[in-house]
Design a protein around this motif. Structure first.
Motif, PDB file in Angstrom:
ATOM      1  N   GLU A  80    -101.591  74.414  62.364  1.00 44.04           N
ATOM      2  CA  GLU A  80    -100.446  73.869  63.089  1.00 44.04           C
ATOM      3  C   GLU A  80    -100.923  72.754  64.003  1.00 44.04           C
ATOM      4  OE1 GLU A  80     -96.713  75.983  64.997  1.00 44.04           O
ATOM      5  OE2 GLU A  80     -98.500  76.270  66.236  1.00 44.04           O
ATOM      6  N   VAL A  81    -100.230  71.617  63.946  1.00 43.93           N
ATOM      7  CA  VAL A  81    -100.585  70.449  64.760  1.00 43.93           C
ATOM      8  C   VAL A  81     -99.398  70.133  65.669  1.00 43.93           C
ATOM      9  CG1 VAL A  81    -101.403  68.069  64.749  1.00 43.93           C
ATOM     10  CG2 VAL A  81    -101.917  69.571  62.790  1.00 43.93           C
ATOM     11  N   LEU A  82     -99.623  70.251  66.957  1.00 42.18           N
ATOM     12  CA  LEU A  82     -98.582  69.963  67.946  1.00 42.18           C
ATOM     13  C   LEU A  82     -99.122  68.944  68.947  1.00 42.18           C
ATOM     14  CD1 LEU A  82     -97.262  73.601  68.488  1.00 42.18           C
ATOM     15  CD2 LEU A  82     -96.235  71.796  67.082  1.00 42.18           C
ATOM     16  N   ARG A  83     -98.351  68.622  69.950  1.00 38.63           N
ATOM     17  CA  ARG A  83     -98.751  67.672  70.983  1.00 38.63           C
ATOM     18  C   ARG A  83     -98.629  68.327  72.348  1.00 38.63           C
ATOM     19  NH1 ARG A  83     -98.527  66.334  66.409  1.00 38.63           N
ATOM     20  NH2 ARG A  83     -98.651  64.258  65.495  1.00 38.63           N
ATOM     21  N   ASP A  84     -99.561  67.990  73.248  1.00 42.61           N
ATOM     22  CA  ASP A  84     -99.471  68.514  74.608  1.00 42.61           C
ATOM     23  C   ASP A  84     -98.502  67.662  75.423  1.00 42.61           C
ATOM     24  OD1 ASP A  84    -100.856  66.229  75.491  1.00 42.61           O
ATOM     25  OD2 ASP A  84    -102.745  67.302  75.789  1.00 42.61           O
ATOM     26  N   LYS A  85     -98.396  67.930  76.718  1.00 44.04           N
ATOM     27  CA  LYS A  85     -97.458  67.217  77.591  1.00 44.04           C
ATOM     28  C   LYS A  85     -97.693  65.715  77.619  1.00 44.04           C
ATOM     29  CE  LYS A  85     -97.102  71.133  80.713  1.00 44.04           C
ATOM     30  NZ  LYS A  85     -97.397  71.624  82.049  1.00 44.04           N
ATOM     31  N   LEU A  86     -98.942  65.316  77.413  1.00 42.52           N
ATOM     32  CA  LEU A  86     -99.283  63.895  77.440  1.00 42.52           C
ATOM     33  C   LEU A  86     -99.202  63.243  76.054  1.00 42.52           C
ATOM     34  CD1 LEU A  86    -102.317  64.045  79.892  1.00 42.52           C
ATOM     35  CD2 LEU A  86     -99.942  63.422  80.405  1.00 42.52           C
ATOM     36  N   GLY A  87     -98.866  64.041  75.047  1.00 36.20           N
ATOM     37  CA  GLY A  87     -98.750  63.502  73.694  1.00 36.20           C
ATOM     38  C   GLY A  87    -100.008  63.619  72.854  1.00 36.20           C
ATOM     39  N   SER A  88    -101.052  64.224  73.413  1.00 32.46           N
ATOM     40  CA  SER A  88    -102.294  64.383  72.648  1.00 32.46           C
ATOM     41  C   SER A  88    -102.151  65.506  71.628  1.00 32.46           C
ATOM     42  CB  SER A  88    -103.458  64.721  73.583  1.00 32.46           C
ATOM     43  OG  SER A  88    -103.696  63.652  74.470  1.00 32.46           O
ATOM     44  N   PRO A  89    -102.604  65.259  70.406  1.00 33.56           N
ATOM     45  CA  PRO A  89    -102.498  66.301  69.378  1.00 33.56           C
ATOM     46  C   PRO A  89    -103.521  67.419  69.596  1.00 33.56           C
ATOM     47  CG  PRO A  89    -103.660  64.416  68.493  1.00 33.56           C
ATOM     48  CD  PRO A  89    -103.210  64.035  69.877  1.00 33.56           C
ATOM     49  N   TYR A  90    -103.119  68.625  69.211  1.00 32.72           N
ATOM     50  CA  TYR A  90    -104.046  69.755  69.215  1.00 32.72           C
ATOM     51  C   TYR A  90    -103.723  70.643  68.019  1.00 32.72           C
ATOM     52  CZ  TYR A  90    -100.272  72.522  71.366  1.00 32.72           C
ATOM     53  OH  TYR A  90     -99.082  73.153  71.621  1.00 32.72           O
ATOM     54  N   VAL A  91    -104.728  71.424  67.610  1.00 26.71           N
ATOM     55  CA  VAL A  91    -104.623  72.256  66.418  1.00 26.71           C
ATOM     56  C   VAL A  91    -104.690  73.723  66.808  1.00 26.71           C
ATOM     57  CG1 VAL A  91    -105.816  72.921  64.284  1.00 26.71           C
ATOM     58  CG2 VAL A  91    -105.664  70.506  64.931  1.00 26.71           C
ATOM     59  N   THR A  92    -103.810  74.524  66.205  1.00 27.53           N
ATOM     60  CA  THR A  92    -103.870  75.976  66.306  1.00 27.53           C
ATOM     61  C   THR A  92    -103.998  76.509  64.885  1.00 27.53           C
ATOM     62  OG1 THR A  92    -102.424  75.922  68.251  1.00 27.53           O
ATOM     63  CG2 THR A  92    -102.702  78.047  67.154  1.00 27.53           C
ATOM     64  N   LEU A  93    -104.922  77.453  64.692  1.00 28.13           N
ATOM     65  CA  LEU A  93    -105.163  78.015  63.369  1.00 28.13           C
ATOM     66  C   LEU A  93    -104.597  79.423  63.269  1.00 28.13           C
ATOM     67  CD1 LEU A  93    -108.898  76.945  62.944  1.00 28.13           C
ATOM     68  CD2 LEU A  93    -106.851  75.733  62.142  1.00 28.13           C
ATOM     69  N   TYR A  94    -104.146  79.768  62.069  1.00 27.37           N
ATOM     70  CA  TYR A  94    -103.608  81.089  61.772  1.00 27.37           C
ATOM     71  C   TYR A  94    -104.167  81.558  60.426  1.00 27.37           C
ATOM     72  CZ  TYR A  94    -100.107  79.445  65.130  1.00 27.37           C
ATOM     73  OH  TYR A  94     -99.487  78.930  66.234  1.00 27.37           O
ATOM     74  N   GLY A  95    -103.994  82.824  60.119  1.00 23.39           N
ATOM     75  CA  GLY A  95    -104.287  83.362  58.789  1.00 23.39           C
ATOM     76  C   GLY A  95    -105.677  83.024  58.285  1.00 23.39           C
ATOM     77  N   ASN A  96    -105.735  82.606  57.005  1.00 24.99           N
ATOM     78  CA  ASN A  96    -107.026  82.312  56.378  1.00 24.99           C
ATOM     79  C   ASN A  96    -107.739  81.115  56.992  1.00 24.99           C
ATOM     80  OD1 ASN A  96    -107.121  84.488  54.648  1.00 24.99           O
ATOM     81  ND2 ASN A  96    -106.123  83.406  52.972  1.00 24.99           N
ATOM     82  N   ALA A  97    -106.999  80.152  57.537  1.00 23.06           N
ATOM     83  CA  ALA A  97    -107.653  79.020  58.203  1.00 23.06           C
ATOM     84  C   ALA A  97    -108.423  79.518  59.422  1.00 23.06           C
ATOM     85  CB  ALA A  97    -106.637  77.955  58.598  1.00 23.06           C
ATOM     86  N   LEU A  98    -107.834  80.427  60.160  1.00 23.96           N
ATOM     87  CA  LEU A  98    -108.518  81.017  61.316  1.00 23.96           C
ATOM     88  C   LEU A  98    -109.731  81.822  60.849  1.00 23.96           C
ATOM     89  CD1 LEU A  98    -108.672  81.580  64.332  1.00 23.96           C
ATOM     90  CD2 LEU A  98    -107.049  83.457  63.997  1.00 23.96           C
ATOM     91  N   LYS A  99    -109.587  82.529  59.743  1.00 24.50           N
ATOM     92  CA  LYS A  99    -110.699  83.291  59.173  1.00 24.50           C
ATOM     93  C   LYS A  99    -111.847  82.351  58.790  1.00 24.50           C
ATOM     94  CE  LYS A  99    -111.865  86.209  55.253  1.00 24.50           C
ATOM     95  NZ  LYS A  99    -111.435  86.635  53.938  1.00 24.50           N
ATOM     96  N   PHE A 100    -111.546  81.247  58.098  1.00 23.18           N
ATOM     97  CA  PHE A 100    -112.580  80.273  57.737  1.00 23.18           C
ATOM     98  C   PHE A 100    -113.289  79.748  58.979  1.00 23.18           C
ATOM     99  CE2 PHE A 100    -110.247  78.981  53.618  1.00 23.18           C
ATOM    100  CZ  PHE A 100    -110.994  79.875  52.860  1.00 23.18           C
TER     101      PHE A 100
END
Length: 131
Positions: A80-100
């Motif tokens: 998952e790719v979202l943006r913080d309050k300043l517009g900077s992108p950040y990544v959150t991993l779930y499922g198998n991506a988090l496992k990798f």
């Protein structure tokens, strides 16, 4: 892999991707594509600004290159790719991506996105501990 003097891995991997904006925006007209590639929160972001679709897709591709797997072994919605309050992108991993990521000792993913009218480019650096 770059190691510090004490043997702790600082950089686990890097990934980069360049994608055509028009190609992704055209695909986003298909609801199935949106739901297969993006989380609900990403879809909300994309509906506010369609340009985020190609930017986010490029990040997902770059993250998969960090894993060394390409886009297999996990769902695109596991990244998952979202943006913080300043517009900077950040990544959150779930499922198998988090496992990798855990298997590779990745504890942090840094992401940078740049684009033109034609292309979206993402650069990802994964840092962590030696496993």
């Amino acid at each position: 892999m770059i190691k510090s003097k004490d043997g702790i891995t600082l950089i686990i991997g890097i990934g980069v991707d360049l994608i055509e904006v028009e190609r992704v925006e055209k695909a986003c007209k298909n609801e199935h594509f949106l739901e297969r590639c993006f989380t609900k929160r990403e879809i909300d972001l994309i509906r506010e600004d369609i340009r985020k679709a190609s930017d986010n897709f490029a990040v997902k591709e770059a993250v998969s290159k960090v894993f060394g797997t390409g886009l297999c072994g996990f769902s695109l919605t596991d990244i998952e790719v979202l943006r913080d309050k300043l517009g900077s992108p950040y990544v959150t991993l779930y499922g198998n991506a988090l496992k990798f990521a855990n298997e590779r000792g990745i504890t942090k993913i840094h992401v940078s996105i740049t684009n033109t009218n034609i292309y979206s480019n993402a650069f990802v650096v994964a840092e962590g501990k030696e496993t």
